[in-house]
Design an enzyme around this catalytic site. Structure first.
Site, PDB file in Angstrom:
ATOM      1  N   HIS A   1      -0.121   5.726  -2.676  1.00  0.00           N
ATOM      2  CA  HIS A   1      -0.388   4.764  -1.389  1.00  0.00           C
ATOM      3  C   HIS A   1      -1.135   4.248  -1.966  1.00  0.00           C
ATOM      4  CE1 HIS A   1      -1.664   9.418  -0.528  1.00  0.00           C
ATOM      5  NE2 HIS A   1      -1.054   8.917   1.409  1.00  0.00           N
TER       6      HIS A   1
ATOM      7  N   LYS B   1      -4.621  18.156  10.097  1.00  0.00           N
ATOM      8  CA  LYS B   1      -4.305  19.141   8.690  1.00  0.00           C
ATOM      9  C   LYS B   1      -5.713  19.748   7.833  1.00  0.00           C
ATOM     10  CE  LYS B   1      -0.563  16.249   6.994  1.00  0.00           C
ATOM     11  NZ  LYS B   1      -0.271  15.284   6.133  1.00  0.00           N
TER      12      LYS B   1
ATOM     13  N   ARG C   1       8.440   6.658   2.823  1.00  0.00           N
ATOM     14  CA  ARG C   1       9.395   6.775   1.470  1.00  0.00           C
ATOM     15  C   ARG C   1      10.884   7.447   1.505  1.00  0.00           C
ATOM     16  NH1 ARG C   1       5.595  11.651   1.342  1.00  0.00           N
ATOM     17  NH2 ARG C   1       5.877  12.020   3.126  1.00  0.00           N
TER      18      ARG C   1
ATOM     19  N   SER D   1       0.561  14.527  -0.652  1.00  0.00           N
ATOM     20  CA  SER D   1      -0.669  15.126  -1.134  1.00  0.00           C
ATOM     21  C   SER D   1      -0.401  16.398  -0.942  1.00  0.00           C
ATOM     22  CB  SER D   1      -1.635  14.547  -0.326  1.00  0.00           C
ATOM     23  OG  SER D   1      -1.264  13.164  -0.308  1.00  0.00           O
TER      24      SER D   1
HETATM   25  N1  COA Z   1       2.745   7.780  -1.831  1.00  0.00           N
HETATM   26  C1  COA Z   1       2.408   9.082  -1.271  1.00  0.00           C
HETATM   27  N2  COA Z   1       2.785  10.094  -0.505  1.00  0.00           N
HETATM   28  C2  COA Z   1       2.451   9.426   1.071  1.00  0.00           C
HETATM   29  C3  COA Z   1       2.621   8.683   0.856  1.00  0.00           C
HETATM   30  C4  COA Z   1       3.039   7.439  -0.265  1.00  0.00           C
HETATM   31  N3  COA Z   1       3.455   5.955   0.272  1.00  0.00           N
HETATM   32  N4  COA Z   1       2.536   7.845   2.263  1.00  0.00           N
HETATM   33  C5  COA Z   1       2.393   9.089   2.344  1.00  0.00           C
HETATM   34  N5  COA Z   1       2.616   9.917   1.602  1.00  0.00           N
HETATM   35  C6  COA Z   1       2.197  11.406   2.529  1.00  0.00           C
HETATM   36  C7  COA Z   1       1.307  11.718   2.273  1.00  0.00           C
HETATM   37  O1  COA Z   1       0.329  12.343   1.399  1.00  0.00           O
HETATM   38  C8  COA Z   1       1.149  12.735   3.818  1.00  0.00           C
HETATM   39  O2  COA Z   1       1.165  14.030   2.722  1.00  0.00           O
HETATM   40  P1  COA Z   1       1.367  15.657   4.001  1.00  0.00           P
HETATM   41  O3  COA Z   1       1.466  15.951   4.819  1.00  0.00           O
HETATM   42  O4  COA Z   1       1.678  16.609   2.028  1.00  0.00           O
HETATM   43  O5  COA Z   1      -0.526  15.774   3.525  1.00  0.00           O
HETATM   44  C9  COA Z   1       1.850  13.074   4.180  1.00  0.00           C
HETATM   45  O6  COA Z   1       2.932  11.309   3.461  1.00  0.00           O
HETATM   46  C10 COA Z   1       2.123  11.849   6.017  1.00  0.00           C
HETATM   47  O7  COA Z   1       0.272  11.540   5.624  1.00  0.00           O
HETATM   48  P2  COA Z   1      -0.369  10.360   6.295  1.00  0.00           P
HETATM   49  O8  COA Z   1       0.409   8.485   6.155  1.00  0.00           O
HETATM   50  O9  COA Z   1      -1.386   9.941   5.767  1.00  0.00           O
HETATM   51  O10 COA Z   1      -0.391  10.230   7.919  1.00  0.00           O
HETATM   52  P3  COA Z   1      -0.435  11.659   8.925  1.00  0.00           P
HETATM   53  O11 COA Z   1       0.595  11.775   9.511  1.00  0.00           O
HETATM   54  O12 COA Z   1      -1.568  12.928   7.566  1.00  0.00           O
HETATM   55  O13 COA Z   1      -1.990  11.067   9.263  1.00  0.00           O
HETATM   56  C11 COA Z   1      -2.664   9.176  11.256  1.00  0.00           C
HETATM   57  C12 COA Z   1      -1.421   9.564  10.156  1.00  0.00           C
HETATM   58  C13 COA Z   1      -3.615   9.015  10.282  1.00  0.00           C
HETATM   59  C14 COA Z   1      -2.234   7.921  11.181  1.00  0.00           C
HETATM   60  C15 COA Z   1      -2.316  10.762  12.036  1.00  0.00           C
HETATM   61  O14 COA Z   1      -2.712  11.569  11.299  1.00  0.00           O
HETATM   62  C16 COA Z   1      -3.988  10.116  12.831  1.00  0.00           C
HETATM   63  O15 COA Z   1      -4.691  11.341  13.038  1.00  0.00           O
HETATM   64  N6  COA Z   1      -4.091   9.544  13.500  1.00  0.00           N
HETATM   65  C17 COA Z   1      -4.821   9.840  15.229  1.00  0.00           C
HETATM   66  C18 COA Z   1      -4.954  10.286  16.199  1.00  0.00           C
HETATM   67  C19 COA Z   1      -3.624   9.072  16.096  1.00  0.00           C
HETATM   68  O16 COA Z   1      -4.084   7.555  16.491  1.00  0.00           O
HETATM   69  N7  COA Z   1      -2.646   9.464  16.397  1.00  0.00           N
HETATM   70  C20 COA Z   1      -1.264   9.072  16.370  1.00  0.00           C
HETATM   71  C21 COA Z   1      -0.944   8.307  18.126  1.00  0.00           C
HETATM   72  S1  COA Z   1       0.521   7.293  18.017  1.00  0.00           S
END
Ligand code: COA
Length: 161
Positions: free
Chosen positions: A17, A41, A90, A128
């Site tokens: 990140h 989650k 990624r 993560s």
């Molecule tokens: N390096 C390391 N890990 C990374 C990374 C990076 N550069 N980029 C993403 N990841 C990992 C994260 O650690 C996470 O791992 P995990 O699943 O093992 O915990 C995974 O990739 C994806 O996580 P993240 O990028 O945080 O996305 P998410 O799917 O958890 O959340 C949101 C994305 C915040 C947009 C979504 O969950 C949310 O709550 N949105 C609000 C409602 C909304 O608007 N939804 C969209 C409607 S289209």
């Protein structure tokens, strides 16, 4: 002024990140890193803890702020007058999910663009949850986590060891 929102669960923030933030910062006048409050989650750290960890390990830069948000990403962007959403890609397997989310967000808010940035290859396979699993089983995650985050994660997942 071009501002962007980097939303995520950050449970916890990883070097991947941080790498993404460093790559994206020169592209924008301001970048808001925001912990989603209502992700699907079950988190290891509370929202406040994740915000605190992000503030501790992100570079001290006036163009960078950290917060949390509830509801839709696009509603938060509109409320904060943020014009772009930053996401990392990624691997190919990330693409489908990110593509779906970007186009859905565009449908909901046509004026908000999603910008994709690729992290360094050494962070392209970590997540993560994988890191949490390694820590739970006593493995070495020092190449994936900044030291304060590694310490907090060990305390949380392996208390007393
Ligand atoms: N390096 C390391 N890990 C990374 C990374 C990076 N550069 N980029 C993403 N990841 C990992 C994260 O650690 C996470 O791992 P995990 O699943 O093992 O915990 C995974 O990739 C994806 O996580 P993240 O990028 O945080 O996305 P998410 O799917 O958890 O959340 C949101 C994305 C915040 C947009 C979504 O969950 C949310 O709550 N949105 C609000 C409602 C909304 O608007 N939804 C969209 C409607 S289209």
């Amino acid at each position: 002024m071009v501002s962007a929102l980097y939303p995520g669960s950050f449970d916890p923030v990883t070097r991947g990140h941080l790498d993404l933030v460093e790559r994206a910062l020169p592209l924008f006048d301001h970048l808001t890193v925001a912990v989603a409050r209502n992700g699907s989650k079950t988190p290891t750290f509370s929202v406040d803890e994740r915000v605190e960890l992000l503030r501790e390990v992100l570079p001290k830069d006036s163009r960078l702020s950290v917060t949390s948000f509830g509801g839709l990403v696009v509603d938060f962007c509109r409320a904060q007058k943020i014009g772009a959403v930053l996401r990392g890609i990624r691997t190919v397997s990330d693409f489908e999910y990110e593509y779906q989310m970007a186009l859905t967000n565009r449908h909901l808010a046509p004026g908000i663009e999603t910008v994709f940035v690729m992290p360094s290859v050494q962070f392209s396979y970590v997540s993560s949850s994988l890191i949490r699993e390694i820590v739970r089983n006593g493995g070495d995650v020092s190449s994936f986590l900044p030291p304060p985050v590694e310490q907090r994660l060990r305390e949380r997942l392996r208390p007393g060891r």
